[in-house]
Design a protein around this motif. Structure first.
Motif, PDB file in Angstrom:
ATOM      1  N   VAL A 404      63.666  67.874 -25.623  1.00  0.00           N
ATOM      2  CA  VAL A 404      64.716  66.914 -24.960  1.00  0.00           C
ATOM      3  C   VAL A 404      65.758  67.880 -24.567  1.00  0.00           C
ATOM      4  O   VAL A 404      66.736  66.729 -23.122  1.00  0.00           O
ATOM      5  CB  VAL A 404      65.704  66.512 -26.548  1.00  0.00           C
ATOM      6  N   VAL A 405      66.573  68.786 -23.831  1.00  0.00           N
ATOM      7  CA  VAL A 405      66.820  69.621 -23.532  1.00  0.00           C
ATOM      8  C   VAL A 405      67.030  69.755 -22.490  1.00  0.00           C
ATOM      9  O   VAL A 405      67.285  69.016 -21.098  1.00  0.00           O
ATOM     10  CB  VAL A 405      67.545  70.594 -24.187  1.00  0.00           C
ATOM     11  N   TRP A 406      65.521  69.972 -22.253  1.00  0.00           N
ATOM     12  CA  TRP A 406      64.493  70.147 -20.640  1.00  0.00           C
ATOM     13  C   TRP A 406      64.569  68.392 -19.874  1.00  0.00           C
ATOM     14  O   TRP A 406      65.190  69.014 -18.431  1.00  0.00           O
ATOM     15  CB  TRP A 406      63.184  70.511 -20.469  1.00  0.00           C
ATOM     16  N   ARG A 407      64.613  67.669 -20.996  1.00  0.00           N
ATOM     17  CA  ARG A 407      64.974  66.523 -19.948  1.00  0.00           C
ATOM     18  C   ARG A 407      65.958  65.710 -19.584  1.00  0.00           C
ATOM     19  O   ARG A 407      66.239  65.359 -18.525  1.00  0.00           O
ATOM     20  CB  ARG A 407      64.446  64.717 -20.849  1.00  0.00           C
ATOM     21  N   TYR A 408      67.216  66.288 -19.813  1.00  0.00           N
ATOM     22  CA  TYR A 408      68.471  66.614 -18.471  1.00  0.00           C
ATOM     23  C   TYR A 408      68.097  67.008 -18.034  1.00  0.00           C
ATOM     24  O   TYR A 408      68.715  67.168 -16.884  1.00  0.00           O
ATOM     25  CB  TYR A 408      70.107  66.735 -19.704  1.00  0.00           C
ATOM     26  N   VAL A 409      68.117  68.505 -18.237  1.00  0.00           N
ATOM     27  CA  VAL A 409      67.940  69.797 -17.528  1.00  0.00           C
ATOM     28  C   VAL A 409      67.535  69.507 -15.746  1.00  0.00           C
ATOM     29  O   VAL A 409      68.127  69.837 -14.971  1.00  0.00           O
ATOM     30  CB  VAL A 409      68.074  71.175 -18.229  1.00  0.00           C
ATOM     31  N   SER A 410      66.586  68.911 -15.902  1.00  0.00           N
ATOM     32  CA  SER A 410      64.750  68.759 -15.255  1.00  0.00           C
ATOM     33  C   SER A 410      65.834  67.646 -14.307  1.00  0.00           C
ATOM     34  O   SER A 410      65.792  67.892 -13.226  1.00  0.00           O
ATOM     35  CB  SER A 410      64.037  68.655 -15.429  1.00  0.00           C
ATOM     36  N   LYS A 411      66.981  66.963 -14.411  1.00  0.00           N
ATOM     37  CA  LYS A 411      67.444  66.049 -13.487  1.00  0.00           C
ATOM     38  C   LYS A 411      68.515  66.742 -13.035  1.00  0.00           C
ATOM     39  O   LYS A 411      68.567  67.284 -11.647  1.00  0.00           O
ATOM     40  CB  LYS A 411      67.745  64.813 -14.483  1.00  0.00           C
ATOM     41  N   PHE A 412      69.535  67.789 -13.606  1.00  0.00           N
ATOM     42  CA  PHE A 412      70.303  67.870 -12.969  1.00  0.00           C
ATOM     43  C   PHE A 412      69.545  69.640 -12.218  1.00  0.00           C
ATOM     44  O   PHE A 412      71.094  70.072 -11.002  1.00  0.00           O
ATOM     45  CB  PHE A 412      71.555  68.824 -14.403  1.00  0.00           C
ATOM     46  N   CYS A 413      69.152  70.268 -12.958  1.00  0.00           N
ATOM     47  CA  CYS A 413      68.001  71.453 -11.705  1.00  0.00           C
ATOM     48  C   CYS A 413      67.663  70.971 -11.105  1.00  0.00           C
ATOM     49  O   CYS A 413      66.021  71.545 -11.013  1.00  0.00           O
ATOM     50  CB  CYS A 413      68.377  72.310 -12.685  1.00  0.00           C
ATOM     51  N   HIS A 414      67.196  70.258 -10.402  1.00  0.00           N
ATOM     52  CA  HIS A 414      66.363  69.411  -8.826  1.00  0.00           C
ATOM     53  C   HIS A 414      65.082  69.643  -9.225  1.00  0.00           C
ATOM     54  O   HIS A 414      64.230  70.654  -8.923  1.00  0.00           O
ATOM     55  CB  HIS A 414      66.417  70.529  -8.254  1.00  0.00           C
ATOM     56  N   ASN A 415      64.986  68.803 -10.575  1.00  0.00           N
ATOM     57  CA  ASN A 415      63.439  69.109 -11.306  1.00  0.00           C
ATOM     58  C   ASN A 415      62.730  70.255 -11.503  1.00  0.00           C
ATOM     59  O   ASN A 415      62.622  70.244 -11.391  1.00  0.00           O
ATOM     60  CB  ASN A 415      62.596  68.605  -9.875  1.00  0.00           C
ATOM     61  N   ALA A 416      63.484  70.899 -12.219  1.00  0.00           N
ATOM     62  CA  ALA A 416      63.743  72.467 -12.746  1.00  0.00           C
ATOM     63  C   ALA A 416      62.572  72.092 -13.746  1.00  0.00           C
ATOM     64  O   ALA A 416      62.780  70.589 -14.306  1.00  0.00           O
ATOM     65  CB  ALA A 416      64.164  73.390 -13.126  1.00  0.00           C
ATOM     66  N   LYS A 417      60.866  72.726 -14.064  1.00  0.00           N
ATOM     67  CA  LYS A 417      60.624  72.317 -15.007  1.00  0.00           C
ATOM     68  C   LYS A 417      60.517  73.052 -15.491  1.00  0.00           C
ATOM     69  O   LYS A 417      60.354  74.638 -15.578  1.00  0.00           O
ATOM     70  CB  LYS A 417      58.733  72.355 -14.397  1.00  0.00           C
TER      71      LYS A 417
END
Length: 531
Positions: A404-417
């Motif tokens: 869940v957290v990664w879904r937000y972070v990936s958008k914020f951090c240039h598609n980081a996975k």
């Protein structure tokens, strides 16, 4: 020796530039080089040493000594081609003087008092002895960090005869060592003091008894044991060990140690160690001290008490890089070491990392903590999200699910996975753990007054058409709403954090909105205000 040999591929101009960098590891490395007169020691390498007393579970202070010494070693290797070695030396032949609070069945261990730590059963039942268990715990962690070191055991050095020559030499200089030690002791201690501690032939305990006579030629001492019986024993092969202060000086002499750092509590003893080393014929190492770590109450952290943070506890909540930064900064300033310092240190690490990647001047990069934390092997990617922002994201999501957290972070951090950036992976895992253990239990959502409620609803309305706007514009909008509603800005943000996040403080709110999302933020406002 030609300077090109000492400095390898570095030109003198390069070295002079390097010495202008006032990073403390480089400063200390330069001092070592000067002490050596730019010459290779007769043993063929420069020896860095750290000491460890395995009387209790290893704590972060123990790790700090190794990581800081490694920073100096790596700085030295930037300046010189002289080979280096790092010994992590465990004083595991010391007698147990105090039973740690951190072991099971503590009361049962009273019968093992004064026995060498490697002669006491392991309370955890996993290793050959108490000392072996503590040593293994330290080595496991040092290995996980990838340190280049050689573990050394006092028990092995004494029992295998590796200290024999130095011990016999110290016996010949017995009177000189006593002349150094006795003025540092009280009258009662002076009456029984000896730099040699025989291992009792009956009980195996480390005895603190006066020496009646000594035979320098045969390398023996004669003493009265605790029952009054006169005994003679060799100082060699593990039948004796030295008191801890003479032991320090003897070890420096025997190993020809070139650098050692220690905590401020050893500062008054440093000259004593050096005098003993010089009496035996050694120059003594270059030394430096660091201030002690304090727990939440301002008391010194202790292995036996188990106060302060353990290594594993820090890593549960934060990346290991943040721990290395904590060790780097303010070396000679006492610092509190407890859970509250973790978020700040993670964010400071990210700040330094991002600044390093933006810096083009090589010498300024060498002055950065990042260079010395990573020994020149710098992570390639900067990180554009803070730990404190992640904590508030976890709060807003009310989740312990990394996906869940990664879904937000990936958008914020240039598609980081997930799995592509170990630092970000560690930050997210740590933030979830930290939130569950330290933030969530203390959340206290504020009930807004009419003024606060109206302003927060106005903010909700104002941002609904700002999809895709950067954090700075969102932050300006937050400011505008606060000023328009006649808030002192400090009180305005305190209201936002209290009503929406259940806390008295928080991140830049524009950055939070950008990370969490416009629609999600509006839904959160509606939910908190029960619209």
């Amino acid at each position: 020796m030609p300077l090109t040999k000492i400095f390898g591929c570095f030109s003198m101009d390069r070295i002079e530039s390097l010495l202008q960098v006032r990073a403390w590891p480089l400063i200390e490395a330069e001092k070592i080089l000067k002490k050596l007169n730019n010459k290779i020691p007769s043993k063929g390498y420069v020896l860095f040493e750290t000491g460890y007393g395995p009387s209790g579970l290893p704590h972060i202070g123990t790790f700090g000594e190794v990581v800081r010494t490694t920073m100096v070693r790596k700085a030295f290797e930037m300046m010189s081609d002289i080979p280096t070695r790092l010994f992590c030396f465990s004083d595991d032949m010391d007698g147990m003087r105090k039973i740690p609070d951190t072991i099971p069945n503590k009361e049962e261990y009273k019968k093992y008092m004064d026995l060498p730590l490697t002669s006491i059963p392991d309370p955890f039942g996993t290793h050959e002895s108490f000392g072996h268990n503590m040593n293994a715990r330290l080595r496991r962690f040092l290995d996980s960090f990838g340190f280049e070191y050689e573990f050394q055991s006092a028990t092995e050095y004494y029992k295998k005869g590796l200290f024999n020559d130095a011990l016999v030499h110290a016996l010949r200089h017995y009177d000189e060592i006593m002349a150094i030690m006795l003025p540092t002791l009280g009258p009662e201690r002076q009456a029984t003091y000896s730099p040699f501690l025989p291992i009792c032939q009956k009980t195996g305990k480390v005895l603190q008894v006066p020496v009646i006579s000594r035979d320098e030629e045969n390398g023996t001492i004669t003493y009265k044991d605790l029952e009054g019986e006169i005994c003679t024993t060799s100082v060699k092969d593990g039948y004796c060990k030295m008191q801890w202060k003479p032991d320090f000086g003897m070890r420096w002499y025997a190993l020809d140690v070139d650098f050692e750092m220690y905590g401020k509590d050893h500062l008054v003893n440093g000259p004593i160690y050096t005098k003993i080393c010089k009496v035996l014929g050694g120059p003594g190492p270059h030394q430096m001290f660091y201030e002690l770590f304090l727990d939440e109450k301002g008391e010194k952290i202790s292995k036996s008490k188990g106060n302060g943070l353990t290594i594993d506890e820090w890593l549960k909540y934060a990346p290991q890089e943040s721990l290395a930064l904590f060790m780097y900064v303010s070396l000679q300033k006492a610092k509190k070491l407890y859970f509250d310092v973790i978020p700040k240190n993670v964010d400071e690490y990210i700040m330094h990392l991002n600044a390093y990647h933006k810096e083009e001047n090589e010498l300024k990069r060498l002055a950065s903590p990042i260079h010395h934390i990573h020994h020149g092997k710098i992570p390639s990617a900067a990180v554009n999200i803070s730990y404190s922002l992640l904590l508030n994201l976890v709060n807003a999501c009310n989740t312990d699910n990394e996906e869940v957290v990664w879904r937000y972070v990936s958008k914020f951090c240039h598609n980081a996975k997930k799995g592509e950036n170990s630092l970000l992976d560690s930050m997210i895992r740590g933030a979830i753990n930290y939130y569950k253990d330290f933030v969530k239990p203390h959340l206290n959502f504020k009930t807004p007054n009419d003024k606060e409620r109206a302003a927060i609803l106005e903010l909700s309305s104002a941002i609904k058409d700002m999809h895709g706007e950067p954090a700075e514009k969102l932050q300006n909008k937050v400011y505008d709403i606060g000023m328009k509603n006649n808030f002192d800005l400090k009180e305005w943000f305190k209201a936002l954090y209290g009503v929406l996040l259940g806390s008295s403080q928080g991140p830049r709110f524009g950055s939070f909105i950008e990370l969490y999302g416009i629609d999600e933020t509006i839904r959160m406002i509606d939910g908190r205000l029960k619209v």
